[in-house]
Design a protein around this motif. Structure first.
Motif, PDB file in Angstrom:
ATOM      1  N   ASP A  20       8.553  -7.785 -20.591  1.00 15.22           N
ATOM      2  CA  ASP A  20       7.507  -6.964 -20.708  1.00 15.22           C
ATOM      3  C   ASP A  20       7.284  -6.236 -19.704  1.00 15.22           C
ATOM      4  O   ASP A  20       6.900  -5.010 -19.404  1.00 15.22           O
ATOM      5  N   ALA A  21       7.289  -6.705 -18.443  1.00  9.93           N
ATOM      6  CA  ALA A  21       6.943  -6.204 -17.209  1.00  9.93           C
ATOM      7  C   ALA A  21       8.105  -5.366 -16.873  1.00  9.93           C
ATOM      8  O   ALA A  21       7.791  -4.152 -16.534  1.00  9.93           O
ATOM      9  N   LEU A  37       3.974  17.734 -10.372  1.00  6.91           N
ATOM     10  CA  LEU A  37       2.916  17.757  -9.466  1.00  6.91           C
ATOM     11  C   LEU A  37       2.947  18.945  -8.281  1.00  6.91           C
ATOM     12  O   LEU A  37       4.007  19.382  -7.623  1.00  6.91           O
ATOM     13  N   ARG A  38       1.643  19.334  -8.152  1.00  5.88           N
ATOM     14  CA  ARG A  38       1.689  20.496  -6.872  1.00  5.88           C
ATOM     15  C   ARG A  38       1.542  19.415  -5.664  1.00  5.88           C
ATOM     16  O   ARG A  38       1.775  18.163  -5.737  1.00  5.88           O
ATOM     17  N   ASN A  39       1.796  20.283  -4.602  1.00  4.01           N
ATOM     18  CA  ASN A  39       1.669  19.685  -3.216  1.00  4.01           C
ATOM     19  C   ASN A  39       0.480  18.886  -3.069  1.00  4.01           C
ATOM     20  O   ASN A  39      -0.469  19.504  -3.268  1.00  4.01           O
ATOM     21  N   GLY A  40       0.619  17.558  -2.403  1.00  3.86           N
ATOM     22  CA  GLY A  40      -0.550  16.837  -2.105  1.00  3.86           C
ATOM     23  C   GLY A  40      -1.341  15.988  -3.581  1.00  3.86           C
ATOM     24  O   GLY A  40      -2.211  15.483  -3.446  1.00  3.86           O
ATOM     25  N   GLY A  41      -0.472  16.339  -4.548  1.00  2.25           N
ATOM     26  CA  GLY A  41      -0.949  15.669  -6.110  1.00  2.25           C
ATOM     27  C   GLY A  41      -0.980  14.238  -5.972  1.00  2.25           C
ATOM     28  O   GLY A  41      -0.389  13.718  -5.037  1.00  2.25           O
ATOM     29  N   THR A  42      -1.497  13.724  -7.023  1.00  2.00           N
ATOM     30  CA  THR A  42      -1.778  12.239  -7.036  1.00  2.00           C
ATOM     31  C   THR A  42      -0.924  11.655  -8.320  1.00  2.00           C
ATOM     32  O   THR A  42      -0.635  12.331  -9.556  1.00  2.00           O
ATOM     33  N   PHE A  43      -0.515  10.234  -8.279  1.00  3.94           N
ATOM     34  CA  PHE A  43       0.202   9.659  -9.136  1.00  3.94           C
ATOM     35  C   PHE A  43      -0.363   8.194  -9.256  1.00  3.94           C
ATOM     36  O   PHE A  43      -0.458   7.654  -8.236  1.00  3.94           O
ATOM     37  N   LEU A  44      -0.753   7.662 -10.420  1.00  4.88           N
ATOM     38  CA  LEU A  44      -1.067   6.476 -10.544  1.00  4.88           C
ATOM     39  C   LEU A  44      -0.455   5.809 -11.828  1.00  4.88           C
ATOM     40  O   LEU A  44      -0.258   6.561 -12.755  1.00  4.88           O
ATOM     41  N   CYS A  45      -0.032   4.614 -11.733  1.00  2.00           N
ATOM     42  CA  CYS A  45       0.609   4.043 -12.755  1.00  2.00           C
ATOM     43  C   CYS A  45       0.273   2.401 -12.966  1.00  2.00           C
ATOM     44  O   CYS A  45       0.241   1.836 -11.880  1.00  2.00           O
ATOM     45  N   LYS A  46       0.232   1.822 -14.041  1.00  2.96           N
ATOM     46  CA  LYS A  46      -0.006   0.443 -14.437  1.00  2.96           C
ATOM     47  C   LYS A  46       1.202  -0.074 -14.357  1.00  2.96           C
ATOM     48  O   LYS A  46       2.105   0.452 -15.132  1.00  2.96           O
ATOM     49  N   PHE A  47       1.322  -1.165 -13.725  1.00  2.29           N
ATOM     50  CA  PHE A  47       2.611  -1.980 -13.978  1.00  2.29           C
ATOM     51  C   PHE A  47       2.301  -3.411 -13.725  1.00  2.29           C
ATOM     52  O   PHE A  47       1.261  -3.836 -13.521  1.00  2.29           O
ATOM     53  N   PHE A  48       3.269  -4.389 -14.176  1.00  3.10           N
ATOM     54  CA  PHE A  48       3.042  -5.622 -14.280  1.00  3.10           C
ATOM     55  C   PHE A  48       3.920  -6.433 -12.930  1.00  3.10           C
ATOM     56  O   PHE A  48       4.955  -6.048 -12.996  1.00  3.10           O
ATOM     57  N   ALA A  49       3.438  -7.109 -12.382  1.00  2.00           N
ATOM     58  CA  ALA A  49       3.982  -7.787 -11.086  1.00  2.00           C
ATOM     59  C   ALA A  49       5.207  -8.255 -11.646  1.00  2.00           C
ATOM     60  O   ALA A  49       5.237  -9.145 -12.710  1.00  2.00           O
ATOM     61  N   CYS A  50       6.416  -8.100 -11.184  1.00  2.00           N
ATOM     62  CA  CYS A  50       7.663  -8.797 -11.591  1.00  2.00           C
ATOM     63  C   CYS A  50       8.614  -8.987 -10.442  1.00  2.00           C
ATOM     64  O   CYS A  50       9.969  -9.097 -10.691  1.00  2.00           O
TER      65      CYS A  50
END
Ligand SMILES: C[S@@+](CC[C@H](N)C(=O)[O-])C[C@H]1O[C@@H](n2cnc3c(N)ncnc32)[C@H](O)[C@@H]1O
Length: 244
Positions: free
Chosen positions: A148-149, A184-197
């Protein structure tokens, strides 16, 4: 508590906490950067006129929360395999002062769905002007936690390629000098959910993020169950985009 706020799931509390944790993290990073005479990172992740791509959006708490923060200059694209809760969709669509809202149902890993996102961005004149790509996608559980992870890790990597371009995993790619096909533009943000693996399985994502963004950190909001391996990777200050 989520119901009393008219939110379709408790995921809303995770995003609220993530926003606060990210603000504290950026503040700390900016203090260090000031000492090194480096340009500060923008302290605000979501602002009223931003363009946000929300992946794994159903039932729609995050979409609803972001939709309430954006004004009519904002753009919100939400995608999920499943349909979003209709209260979320109606709440944004019927708000005259709300953002331009696009809801896509389908599998993000399919090229046609990525192309659909790119087509919308082109229409909105935001092909390389996205402020945030966020992913709360989680692969369907098989019962085997490592499988799953790893499957969710693949979704994170796919989301990062949309955000930071198809070359973002190539260590020879220098985001500040090479042309990126990321949204993304310059300076943009990325966020993601993950499961420790484990470090080895997380290495590619962490390294690509380290090369392509000014700062990054792993967050565990309190609203995420302690016993769950769920974590969030937050990165901002994208280096490879165009200036807006
Ligand atoms: C934890 S839920 C997201 C909760 C959502 N952020 C909210 O606030 O309501 C994870 C979502 O990821 C979606 N998902 C998983 N794999 C996907 C894929 N390949 N493409 C699109 N969505 C996917 C699932 O359908 C599920 O709705």
């Amino acid at each position: 508590m989520a119901k009393s706020r008219g939110s379709p799931s408790r995921a809303i509390f995770k995003l609220e906490e993530i926003e606060n944790m990210a603000a504290t993290f950026i503040k700390q990073q900016n203090q260090k950067r000031q000492k090194k005479k480096k340009k500060p990172i923008s302290p605000k992740v979501f602002h009223p006129s931003c363009t946000v791509i929300d992946l794994g959006a159903a039932p729609g708490s995050w979409t609803q929360w972001i939709g309430e923060r954006l004004d009519s200059n904002g753009i919100l694209i939400a995608l999920d395999l499943l349909e979003l809760d209709e209260r979320t969709v109606n709440g944004i669509e019927y708000n005259e002062d709300g953002p331009s809202f696009h809801c896509i149902q389908g599998d993000f890993t399919k090229n046609e769905k990525k192309q659909h996102i790119l087509d919308i961005l082109l229409e909105e004149d935001k092909s390389h002007g996205v402020d945030c790509v966020i992913s709360d996608m989680a692969a369907n559980f098989t019962g085997d936690s490592l499988t799953d992870a790893l499957r969710t890790m693949n979704l994170c990597e796919d989301a990062l390629m949309l955000a930071a371009g198809s070359s973002c995993f190539d260590p020879r790619f220098i985001p500040t000098t090479s042309k990126s096909d990321g949204v993304l533009r310059n300076g943009g943000t990325f966020l993601c959910k993950f499961f420790a693996c484990g470090q080895t399985n997380e290495e590619d994502l962490r390294e690509a993020i380290g090369r392509n963004f000014e700062v990054s950190t792993v967050l565990k909001p309190k609203a995420s169950r302690k016993e769950s391996a769920e974590l969030y990777m937050f990165a901002t200050g994208y280096k490879g985009g165009q200036n807006q």
